[in-house]
Design a protein around this motif. Structure first.
Motif, PDB file in Angstrom:
ATOM      1  N   SER A 288       0.862  -1.186   0.000  1.00 19.51           N
ATOM      2  CA  SER A 288       0.000   0.000   0.000  1.00 19.51           C
ATOM      3  C   SER A 288       0.893   1.229   0.000  1.00 19.51           C
ATOM      4  O   SER A 288       2.092   1.134   0.231  1.00 19.51           O
ATOM      5  N   GLY A 289       0.289   2.367  -0.282  1.00 11.73           N
ATOM      6  CA  GLY A 289       1.003   3.639  -0.161  1.00 11.73           C
ATOM      7  C   GLY A 289       1.790   4.046  -1.393  1.00 11.73           C
ATOM      8  O   GLY A 289       2.302   5.159  -1.465  1.00 11.73           O
ATOM      9  N   THR A 292      -0.320   6.696  -3.673  1.00 13.42           N
ATOM     10  CA  THR A 292      -0.444   8.037  -3.062  1.00 13.42           C
ATOM     11  C   THR A 292       0.903   8.748  -3.124  1.00 13.42           C
ATOM     12  O   THR A 292       0.973   9.963  -3.312  1.00 13.42           O
ATOM     13  N   GLU A 298      -5.303   6.415  -3.222  1.00 14.86           N
ATOM     14  CA  GLU A 298      -4.734   5.208  -2.601  1.00 14.86           C
ATOM     15  C   GLU A 298      -5.324   3.969  -3.293  1.00 14.86           C
ATOM     16  O   GLU A 298      -6.525   3.763  -3.325  1.00 14.86           O
TER      17      GLU A 298
END
Ligand code: HAM
Length: 424
Positions: A288-289, A292, A298
């Motif tokens: 994740s991340g 962004t 996201e």
């Protein structure tokens, strides 16, 4: 002076190309069955695509080929995930309709690591990214893709190792526990682990030097810091793997070497005795991340990459590389100083789709026949001065040993008949 490839970067020689072509074809075929689309991103990216904030991985801190041109700092890609995420955000691929977005890629990666068998500075990865959905079923589907892809290559001696890094809350709690634990043992760790301690104590757990160090072996375990949600998610992934007949082992020390991972992480490891230190053929997990960071929405993802050199090494070890078969249909053997007619015959056959070699040097019948053997040609077309005068050629099928003298117009049909062992 002897010139060589740069250390850790290998030429792929003509005799190896068919293995690579086979592997590439298998990838294309297999990815169609999982309905993935191919993407190609540049081999070079702006350094900040890979070097993000306080990244603690060895790959980013020690192994990148980075150089400056004008005002840009550029880096040869050490892995594929970051470039693909950059591209997804840049081209808003996530808005194209279907969710998840399912992409794969094949290409060279560069890491300035210590080269040894199975570990190179330039190597090839086949990678897969499934982006947009958090669901244990998607994690299991990606692991099944990885597992059954390796199986489709007939590599049989492998195991799936799996672990969870938990959600953000679990990882934060675990990081705190590790920080508190290692704080009193810093003197016993290698210099790199001292840096890792500052940046991300989780990295200490996959240090190659401190692997057997009792301080590391006895460190707190992540499973004791998992939130209930993270535990339930992981159990759902494991249940799906069972349902898909994928054998796995939970490896509680598996943390993976890159910073973007969360929740499920996995590797496929060769269990062949001779696979050596570089036995991990494939690794991946949920992350994740990244999107962004590239200033997009996201988007959670899950994926993996396989080292293609390692896949080929294992296929060789297990004796499952495809047999190299001759593709030479016709050898044009010349017993004349006339160079034009043999070339015309070869061109005519090539235009009918045959793979043809034509003798290019003045040499004896015997010496040319050695080439026929060496190249494993299926047919020989013999052209001498007599044949040229009469407007014919002599054609022989090596397997059936049948031969015939025919005109050029009859040649293609005759090759087909002789192959079937039919006399005409
Ligand atoms: P990775 O574990 O760094 O993950 O690399 C994946 C695979 O690439 C390894 O399991 C290994 O087979 C191969 N590999 C890595 N370094 C070398 C090397 N120096 N020489 C030969 N083969 C090597 C990644 O790269 C992640 N981007 C995977 C991923 C995709 N995770 C989520 N999506």
């Amino acid at each position: 002076m002897v010139f060589k490839e740069p250390k850790g970067m290998l030429d792929i020689l003509p005799e190896q190309i068919s293995d690579w072509e086979f592997l590439n074809q298998q990838i294309e075929k297999f990815m169609k069955t999982y309905h993935y689309q191919k993407i190609q991103t540049p081999i070079v990216e702006l350094t900040k695509v890979f070097k993000r904030e306080n990244d603690s991985s060895d790959m980013v801190n020690k192994e990148m080929y980075t150089f400056s041109l004008g005002s840009d700092s550029l880096t040869l890609r050490p892995e594929g995930t970051a470039g693909v995420m950059r591209s997804i955000v840049q081209h808003k691929l996530y808005a194209s309709g279907e969710n998840p977005l399912k992409l794969y890629y094949v290409g060279q990666m560069f890491r300035h690591d210590r080269p040894q068998k199975g570990r190179y500075r330039q190597f090839h990865q086949f990678g897969v990214e499934n982006v947009g959905v958090i669901n244990p079923m998607v994690d299991a589907e990606v692991i099944s893709l990885a597992y059954y892809f390796v199986k489709s290559l007939k590599i049989s001696q492998v195991k799936v190792s799996i672990n969870t890094l938990g959600d953000n809350e679990s990882r934060q709690a675990y990081r705190n526990a590790l920080s508190a634990y290692f704080k009193n043992h810093l003197d016993c760790l290698c210099p790199d682990c001292k840096r890792r301690y500052q940046q991300n104590p989780l990295r200490i757990l996959d240090c190659k030097i401190d692997k057997e160090n009792p301080i590391v072996v006895n460190a707190p375990e992540l499973k004791d810091y998992l939130t209930q949600e993270a535990q339930i998610y992981f159990e759902a992934v494991l249940a799906a793997l069972k349902a898909l007949d994928i054998p796995y082992e939970i490896d509680k020390r598996l943390v993976r070497g890159l910073d973007y991972y969360c929740e499920t992480v996995f590797e496929i490891i060769s269990t062949h005795d001779a696979s050596g230190a570089q036995s991990t053929v494939l690794g991946g997990g949920r992350y994740s991340g990244l999107t962004t960071y590239f200033e997009g929405p996201e988007l959670p993802g899950v994926g993996f990459a396989a080292g293609m050199e390692r896949l080929l090494l294992l296929m060789e070890l297990e004796g499952v590389l495809p047999k190299k078969e001759s593709s030479l249909d016709v050898y044009v053997l010349t017993l004349t100083k006339n160079t034009i007619v043999p070339l015309q015959v070869a061109t005519r056959l090539r235009n009918s789709g045959y793979c043809v070699e034509v003798n290019a040097v003045e040499r004896s019948f015997k010496s040319q026949f050695k080439s026929v053997d060496r190249l494993n040609a299926k047919n020989v077309v013999i052209i001498g001065d007599d044949e040229i005068e009469k407007g014919v050629v002599n054609v022989k099928n090596i397997a059936t040993q049948m031969q015939k003298t025919v005109t050029l117009d009859e040649l293609v049909d005759t090759i087909k008949m002789l192959e079937k062992g039919e006399n005409i």
